[in-house]
Scaffold this active site. Structure first.
Site, short mmCIF file in Angstrom:
data_model
loop_
_atom_site.label_atom_id
_atom_site.label_comp_id
_atom_site.label_asym_id
_atom_site.label_seq_id
_atom_site.Cartn_x
_atom_site.Cartn_y
_atom_site.Cartn_z
CD GLU A 261 23.22 34.99 39.27
OE1 GLU A 261 23.13 36.12 39.99
OE2 GLU A 261 22.52 34.87 38.36
CB CYS A 295 26.66 40.12 45.04
SG CYS A 295 25.39 38.60 45.96
P1 NAD Z 1 36.77 37.29 42.29
O1 NAD Z 1 35.97 38.06 40.77
O2 NAD Z 1 37.55 38.25 42.11
O3 NAD Z 1 36.63 35.40 41.54
C1 NAD Z 1 35.70 34.66 41.67
C2 NAD Z 1 36.35 33.88 41.33
O4 NAD Z 1 36.86 34.12 39.75
C3 NAD Z 1 37.14 33.16 41.51
O5 NAD Z 1 36.91 31.58 41.27
C4 NAD Z 1 37.91 33.04 40.94
O6 NAD Z 1 39.62 32.74 41.35
C5 NAD Z 1 38.23 33.25 39.74
N1 NAD Z 1 38.76 34.02 38.54
C6 NAD Z 1 39.36 35.96 39.13
N2 NAD Z 1 40.49 36.31 38.04
C7 NAD Z 1 39.32 35.00 36.65
C8 NAD Z 1 40.68 35.24 35.97
N3 NAD Z 1 41.18 36.04 35.34
N4 NAD Z 1 39.86 34.43 35.00
C9 NAD Z 1 39.21 33.26 35.25
N5 NAD Z 1 39.06 32.92 36.15
C10 NAD Z 1 38.81 34.12 37.72
O7 NAD Z 1 34.96 37.32 42.86
P2 NAD Z 1 35.61 37.27 44.62
O8 NAD Z 1 36.12 38.19 45.01
O9 NAD Z 1 35.66 35.98 44.47
O10 NAD Z 1 33.97 37.71 44.93
C11 NAD Z 1 33.39 38.64 45.33
C12 NAD Z 1 32.68 39.04 44.32
O11 NAD Z 1 31.57 38.03 44.29
C13 NAD Z 1 31.80 40.18 44.47
O12 NAD Z 1 31.78 41.49 43.63
C14 NAD Z 1 30.64 39.73 44.57
O13 NAD Z 1 29.62 40.63 44.40
C15 NAD Z 1 30.79 38.61 43.84
N6 NAD Z 1 29.08 37.93 43.86
C16 NAD Z 1 28.18 37.38 43.31
C17 NAD Z 1 27.11 36.79 42.94
C18 NAD Z 1 25.97 37.07 42.21
O14 NAD Z 1 25.02 36.40 42.14
N7 NAD Z 1 25.91 37.80 41.99
C19 NAD Z 1 27.26 35.96 44.86
C20 NAD Z 1 28.04 36.14 45.39
C21 NAD Z 1 29.29 37.01 44.92
#
Ligand code: NAD
Length: 488
Positions: A261, A295
């Site tokens: 997602e 998102c």
């Molecule tokens: P992010 O990708 O930075 O982080 C998301 C998660 O991934 C966090 O728990 C983070 O710690 C983890 N993460 C980051 N780097 C990682 C790595 N190298 N290895 C393993 N885990 C890692 O995103 P964010 O800033 O927390 O959230 C915002 C993003 O999420 C936006 O792009 C938003 O659109 C998206 N989002 C999507 C949905 C959906 O349902 N499509 C819902 C909510 C948020």
């Protein structure tokens, strides 16, 4: 820093350790991760700063618990979820305050998210008892074909900071219903809501090892041993497209099932025949929910050229009147952004649009003081090529561009690598359906600015992801089909 006794009470009630095999414990060396209040920039609480060792132990616990959990009667699994739904609902006020403290959104919005998250627990408590297989006669006769649906196995669930409770519940709910065990890794900015949810599920009777939770400041190091372990059978990730893509590649070697997602760049189409009042109200919801940090947030307002002036004026009036402040304060409608980098990105996008000729009808600047506030902003006359139209804004900024024909509107809407959700406003039903069919997104809102619903399949196409969460489809992500041939 907590400022009232209620704030201190809800913070103190949260377990701060890692949850492994039913036991809460500290990280190695008692390492701690500080959680910040984005409305002040001050430390709120400390949780375990876990690393590879705790993550490996969490996966070991999930693997050990998997066989017994897979054969636990579906009704029992469903009733644990039902009890958790009731407990979350009863404690909604405290959970909402906790969420506002760590994430910043106004308490009313946190309450809405608690209700939305609880709805996934209820929905999947109902789905747990409706996992079905099939029985048929082979077309040529001579055998019978039986299929059964079985849990896919231990899962790693990674969640973002913007919906700290609902994104966790949307994964934990179907995993429990399907009979999967799991390791949950919440975002480092907002671990408290997920820890509170884990405590409620434990109280609701979830057996040891079914849900394990690891929190930490270095997500790559923390998840590495789990991602590389062949015993992991499922990865469900919600977060940015860049990280989702990288994690998909990472687990491809072990052919792990993935649900992604990811990010969005939602178009919000206003046709010439739209009810403008409804379109403006829908725009406020689609843009300002979660301070634009969603998102599903409307990222590009595409308005028919005959209505763009009036739409922009009215939207600017509504956004300009919204009260910005700490989410715990009465009457506040817009909270802070999550952190300094989040606000710096919004500032960069607004500056780039202005440099290319866009004008701010309201806002356009940060709000001074502690915390990461940005004024609700409407940008008119945003030209093609502006970064604000291509990147996820993740802030309270509404860029407006115009179109002349339906074909042009659709072409502009689809001119993005993302495809999560689109919104369209028109009074013409035939147009609404025609346009909904050709929009390249997993979800479409017609004359409404919000689509999220636990009973509906949420998810994207293109670079917005793979798979669906919620709805009848939501549990499929945690099940696999076994076929049995019977000589009969
Ligand atoms: P992010 O990708 O930075 O982080 C998301 C998660 O991934 C966090 O728990 C983070 O710690 C983890 N993460 C980051 N780097 C990682 C790595 N190298 N290895 C393993 N885990 C890692 O995103 P964010 O800033 O927390 O959230 C915002 C993003 O999420 C936006 O792009 C938003 O659109 C998206 N989002 C999507 C949905 C959906 O349902 N499509 C819902 C909510 C948020």
């Amino acid at each position: 820093m907590a400022t009232t006794s209620d704030e201190r009470r809800v913070l103190e009630a949260v377990p701060r350790g890692v949850l492994v095999g039913g036991e809460w414990g500290p990280a190695a060396g008692s390492a701690e991760l500080a959680v910040e209040d984005p409305s002040t920039g001050e430390e709120l609480a400390r949780v375990a700063d876990a690393g590879a060792g705790e993550a490996r132990a969490a996966l070991d616990a999930a693997v050990a618990a998997q066989p017994a959990w897979a054969t636990t009667p579906p009704r029992e699994r469903g009733e644990i979820l039902r009890r958790a739904f009731e407990a979350v609902t009863e404690r909604a006020d405290d959970l909402a305050l906790l969420m506002t403290l760590e994430m910043g959104k106004p308490v009313a919005e946190s309450r809405a998210e608690i209700a939305y998250g609880a709805d996934f627990l209820r929905w999947f408590s109902e789905e747990a008892v409706r996992i079905r297989g099939s029985w048929s006669v082979a077309p040529a006769g001579g055998s019978r074909l039986l299929t059964m649906r079985q849990p896919v196995g231990p899962a790693l669930l990674i969640t973002p900071w913007n919906f700290p409770m609902a994104m966790a519940a949307r994964k934990i709910g179907p995993a429990i219903a399907a009979g999967c065990t799991m390791v949950l890794k919440p975002a480092e900015q907002t671990p408290l809501s997920a820890l509170a949810l884990a405590a409620i599920l434990t109280e609701a009777g979830l057996p040891r090892g079914v849900l394990n939770v690891v929190t930490g400041s270095d997500p790559a190091a923390l998840t590495q041993p789990v991602l590389d372990d062949p015993r992991l059978r499922k990865l469900s990730f919600t977060g940015s497209t860049a990280v989702g893509r990288m994690l998909s590649e990472r687990v491809a070697g072990n052919l792990v099932h993935v649900s992604m997602e990811l990010g969005g760049n939602a178009p919000f189409l206003v046709f010439a025949d739209a009810d403008l009042e409804a379109a403006v109200e829908g725009a406020v919801v689609a843009k300002m929910r979660n301070t634009g940090e969603a998102c599903t947030s409307a990222n590009r307002f595409l308005v028919h050229e005959a209505r763009a002036g009036e739409f922009g004026r009215r939207l600017a009036e509504r956004l300009g009147a919204m009260r910005v402040g700490r989410g715990t304060d009465a009457g506040v409608e817009v909270g802070p952004l999550i952190d300094a980098p989040g606000r710096a990105k919004v500032e960069r996008l607004v500056a780039d649009a202005a440099a290319r000729g866009a004008s701010a009808l309201t806002g356009g600047h940060r709000v001074d003081g502690p915390g990461y506030f940005f004024a609700p902003t409407v940008l008119a006359g945003v030209p093609a090529g502006a970064a604000v139209l291509d990147e996820e804004i993740f802030g309270p900024v509404a860029p407006i561009t115009t179109f002349a024909t339906e074909d042009e509107a659709v072409a502009l809407a689809n001119a993005t690598e993302y495809g999560l959700v689109s919104y369209l406003f028109t009074r013409d039903l035939a147009r609404a359906l025609r346009v909904a069919e050709v929009l390249e997104s997993g979800m479409v809102g017609i004359n409404r600015g919000m689509v999220s619903n636990a009973a509906a399949p949420f998810g994207g196409v293109k670079q917005s992801g793979l798979g669906r969460e919620g709805g009848a489809e939501g549990i499929d992500a945690y099940l696999q089909t076994k076929y049995v041939a019977i000589d009969a």
